[in-house]
Design a protein around this motif. Structure first.
Motif, PDB file in Angstrom:
ATOM      1  N   MET A   1       0.973  -1.109  -0.196  1.00 15.65           N
ATOM      2  CA  MET A   1       0.157   0.186  -0.056  1.00 15.65           C
ATOM      3  C   MET A   1       0.824   1.219   0.119  1.00 15.65           C
ATOM      4  N   ALA A   2       1.952   1.164   0.795  1.00 18.23           N
ATOM      5  CA  ALA A   2       2.830   2.505   1.002  1.00 18.23           C
ATOM      6  C   ALA A   2       4.090   2.061   1.495  1.00 18.23           C
ATOM      7  N   HIS A   3       5.015   3.175   1.442  1.00 20.05           N
ATOM      8  CA  HIS A   3       6.482   2.918   2.045  1.00 20.05           C
ATOM      9  C   HIS A   3       6.021   3.120   3.561  1.00 20.05           C
ATOM     10  N   ILE A   4       6.259   2.329   4.513  1.00 19.26           N
ATOM     11  CA  ILE A   4       5.927   2.557   5.861  1.00 19.26           C
ATOM     12  C   ILE A   4       7.250   2.197   6.706  1.00 19.26           C
ATOM     13  N   VAL A   5       7.666   3.178   7.489  1.00 23.00           N
ATOM     14  CA  VAL A   5       8.317   2.933   8.378  1.00 23.00           C
ATOM     15  C   VAL A   5       7.904   3.278   9.918  1.00 23.00           C
ATOM     16  N   SER A   6       8.502   2.730  11.097  1.00 21.30           N
ATOM     17  CA  SER A   6       8.143   2.976  12.348  1.00 21.30           C
ATOM     18  C   SER A   6       9.129   3.510  13.316  1.00 21.30           C
ATOM     19  N   ILE A   7       8.800   3.955  14.549  1.00 23.29           N
ATOM     20  CA  ILE A   7       9.814   4.541  15.266  1.00 23.29           C
ATOM     21  C   ILE A   7       8.977   4.333  16.749  1.00 23.29           C
ATOM     22  N   ARG A   8       9.815   4.064  17.816  1.00 25.13           N
ATOM     23  CA  ARG A   8       9.243   3.905  19.054  1.00 25.13           C
ATOM     24  C   ARG A   8       9.258   4.929  19.739  1.00 25.13           C
ATOM     25  N   GLN A   9       8.078   5.088  20.588  1.00 32.36           N
ATOM     26  CA  GLN A   9       7.958   6.030  21.654  1.00 32.36           C
ATOM     27  C   GLN A   9       8.120   5.357  22.937  1.00 32.36           C
ATOM     28  N   LYS A  10       9.098   5.330  23.484  1.00 31.92           N
ATOM     29  CA  LYS A  10       9.395   4.398  24.846  1.00 31.92           C
ATOM     30  C   LYS A  10       8.677   4.662  25.911  1.00 31.92           C
TER      31      LYS A  10
ATOM     32  N   GLY B   1       2.128  15.438  21.555  1.00 33.50           N
ATOM     33  CA  GLY B   1       3.226  16.142  21.458  1.00 33.50           C
ATOM     34  C   GLY B   1       4.402  15.367  21.161  1.00 33.50           C
ATOM     35  N   HIS B   2       4.780  14.741  22.214  1.00 41.84           N
ATOM     36  CA  HIS B   2       6.077  13.701  22.252  1.00 41.84           C
ATOM     37  C   HIS B   2       5.996  12.782  21.123  1.00 41.84           C
ATOM     38  N   ALA B   3       4.765  12.344  20.966  1.00 37.57           N
ATOM     39  CA  ALA B   3       4.744  11.200  19.842  1.00 37.57           C
ATOM     40  C   ALA B   3       5.101  11.728  18.578  1.00 37.57           C
ATOM     41  N   VAL B   4       4.763  12.950  18.254  1.00 43.73           N
ATOM     42  CA  VAL B   4       5.052  13.658  16.890  1.00 43.73           C
ATOM     43  C   VAL B   4       6.568  13.988  16.934  1.00 43.73           C
TER      44      VAL B   4
ATOM     45  N   ASP C   1      10.782  22.605  16.867  1.00 41.11           N
ATOM     46  CA  ASP C   1      11.570  23.416  17.633  1.00 41.11           C
ATOM     47  C   ASP C   1      10.456  23.806  18.939  1.00 41.11           C
ATOM     48  N   GLU C   2       9.352  24.031  18.586  1.00 39.99           N
ATOM     49  CA  GLU C   2       8.149  24.402  19.724  1.00 39.99           C
ATOM     50  C   GLU C   2       7.992  23.316  20.602  1.00 39.99           C
ATOM     51  N   LEU C   3       7.918  21.958  20.046  1.00 40.31           N
ATOM     52  CA  LEU C   3       7.872  21.033  20.895  1.00 40.31           C
ATOM     53  C   LEU C   3       9.060  20.457  21.842  1.00 40.31           C
ATOM     54  N   GLU C   4      10.239  20.896  21.307  1.00 39.47           N
ATOM     55  CA  GLU C   4      11.509  20.694  22.057  1.00 39.47           C
ATOM     56  C   GLU C   4      11.829  21.793  23.351  1.00 39.47           C
ATOM     57  N   THR C   5      10.781  22.751  23.132  1.00 38.14           N
ATOM     58  CA  THR C   5      11.034  23.677  24.285  1.00 38.14           C
ATOM     59  C   THR C   5       9.896  24.045  25.381  1.00 38.14           C
TER      60      THR C   5
ATOM     61  N   GLU D   1       2.205  15.774  30.343  1.00 45.82           N
ATOM     62  CA  GLU D   1       2.696  15.295  29.201  1.00 45.82           C
ATOM     63  C   GLU D   1       2.750  16.454  28.049  1.00 45.82           C
ATOM     64  N   LEU D   2       3.520  16.144  26.907  1.00 50.85           N
ATOM     65  CA  LEU D   2       3.726  17.458  26.258  1.00 50.85           C
ATOM     66  C   LEU D   2       2.683  17.470  25.191  1.00 50.85           C
ATOM     67  N   GLN D   3       1.911  18.355  24.979  1.00 51.73           N
ATOM     68  CA  GLN D   3       0.676  18.505  24.526  1.00 51.73           C
ATOM     69  C   GLN D   3       0.982  19.003  22.890  1.00 51.73           C
ATOM     70  N   LEU D   4       0.469  18.528  22.009  1.00 49.34           N
ATOM     71  CA  LEU D   4       0.520  18.862  20.609  1.00 49.34           C
ATOM     72  C   LEU D   4      -0.126  20.262  20.662  1.00 49.34           C
ATOM     73  N   THR D   5      -1.243  20.462  21.140  1.00 44.24           N
ATOM     74  CA  THR D   5      -2.056  21.715  21.042  1.00 44.24           C
ATOM     75  C   THR D   5      -0.925  23.120  21.692  1.00 44.24           C
ATOM     76  N   ASP D   6      -0.393  22.749  23.009  1.00 40.04           N
ATOM     77  CA  ASP D   6       0.595  23.735  23.358  1.00 40.04           C
ATOM     78  C   ASP D   6       1.831  23.950  22.241  1.00 40.04           C
ATOM     79  N   GLY D   7       2.217  23.337  21.774  1.00 38.75           N
ATOM     80  CA  GLY D   7       3.259  23.442  20.432  1.00 38.75           C
ATOM     81  C   GLY D   7       2.603  24.308  19.434  1.00 38.75           C
ATOM     82  N   ILE D   8       1.568  23.709  18.914  1.00 43.32           N
ATOM     83  CA  ILE D   8       0.680  24.684  17.905  1.00 43.32           C
ATOM     84  C   ILE D   8       0.439  26.065  18.444  1.00 43.32           C
ATOM     85  N   LYS D   9       0.040  26.286  19.628  1.00 43.41           N
ATOM     86  CA  LYS D   9      -0.265  27.815  20.406  1.00 43.41           C
ATOM     87  C   LYS D   9       1.105  28.584  20.248  1.00 43.41           C
ATOM     88  N   ALA D  10       2.160  27.765  20.737  1.00 43.40           N
ATOM     89  CA  ALA D  10       3.500  28.406  20.488  1.00 43.40           C
ATOM     90  C   ALA D  10       3.825  29.081  19.021  1.00 43.40           C
TER      91      ALA D  10
END
Length: 291
Positions: free
Chosen positions: A97-106, A112-115, A218-222, A230-239
């Motif tokens: 179906m597609a080129h699929i790769v994976s990475i672990r969120q330990k 936000g952390h997953a992204v 850059d926003e999710l790292e700061t 938790e690291l919230q994606l919405t907080d990163g987008i607000k930044a």
């Protein structure tokens, strides 16, 4: 030249506790909606939009997701030996179906952390984020609609839908104004996570589809951890709003919340009724029920 959206990130490391005990040993993304795991609907949506690479962020116990999209030599050989041509074609279609790769969120540190885990795989280009729990039935795939908007605005685009009444408190909600050029495009001033009805800045809720610029990393790292530590994606987008515009987009289509038991039941009925091989028989069965 503006870069096109070529990659889609699928956060899939959650525990799926709302579907226990089924998800004790089976990833919630692999729960079946009619006869396909819910994550496959999202992958098909991305592929239909022209996405070239799928990045799945997994966690412990999620290997079934990777196996599903991999080649199953034993199964294919068995189907071929038994002359099951239609099933063989179906199996091979999934694996190609597609080129699929994976990475672990330990560690489970939030969406936000997953992204952020996908940073090195995404690189310096815009990308999509698709939450598998949200299954969207649309003539033109939701992500394709959003990619078309991104091509126009060249900035972050969030899928939105209007939510009436107290249910708005279950969502992130945009503080926004409609674009003068297109009422379905919303210019965001800010956003509020799960507000009370009286505190909601609008009726426009953010649902599980995003087109993000690489500046989000850059926003999710700061940013500091938000709700639940938790690291919230919405907080990163607000930044992000400090340095670039953010838009909401009211897509055309029907969204099913397959991360909720009742939502999953409704989606199963809706998708089954639309199937040519199941719909007529299933419809006649439903008519026999005493409701």
């Amino acid at each position: 030249m503006a870069k096109k959206v070529r990659k889609a990130v699928f956060p899939a490391a959650g525990l799926g506790t709302r579907f226990l005990p089924a998800t004790k040993a089976i990833p919630k993304e692999m729960l079946s909606l009619v006869d396909k795991p819910i994550i496959q609907y999202g992958v098909e949506e991305a592929v239909a939009a022209g996405i070239e690479e799928i990045i799945i962020v997994t966690g412990r116990g999620k290997s079934a997701i990777e196996d599903h999209f991999d080649i199953s030599y034993e199964l294919d050989a068995l189907l071929e030996a038994r002359g099951k041509k239609a099933l063989l074609e179906l199996s091979r279609k999934v694996s190609s179906m597609a080129h699929i790769v994976s990475i672990r969120q330990k560690e489970a540190k939030g969406l936000g952390h997953a992204v952020l885990m996908a940073k090195d795989l995404v690189g310096d280009e815009p990308f999509a984020v698709i939450l598998p729990d949200d299954v969207i039935d649309a003539k033109t795939s939701c992500i394709k609609q959003m990619m078309d908007v991104y091509d126009r605005v060249q900035s972050t685009v969030l899928a939105t839908m209007e939510i009436e009444g107290p249910a708005i408190s279950a969502y992130g909600v945009l503080d926004c104004t409609p674009s003068p050029e297109d009422k379905n495009i919303l210019e965001a001033r800010g956003m509020v996570e799960k507000p009370k009805l009286e505190d909601a800045p609008s009726k426009f809720a953010i649902i599980g589809r995003y087109i993000l610029t690489p500046a989000i990393f850059d926003e999710l790292e700061t940013i500091t951890p938000g709700a639940g530590g938790e690291l919230q994606l919405t907080d990163g987008i607000k930044a992000l709003l400090k340095s670039e515009k953010v838009y909401g987009f009211n897509f055309e289509g029907i969204r099913h919340d397959a991360g909720d038991k009742f939502g999953m039941l409704k989606a199963t009925v809706e998708f089954a009724l639309k199937r040519e091989d199941l719909g007529p028989q299933f419809r006649e069965y439903l008519k026999t029920l005493s409701l």
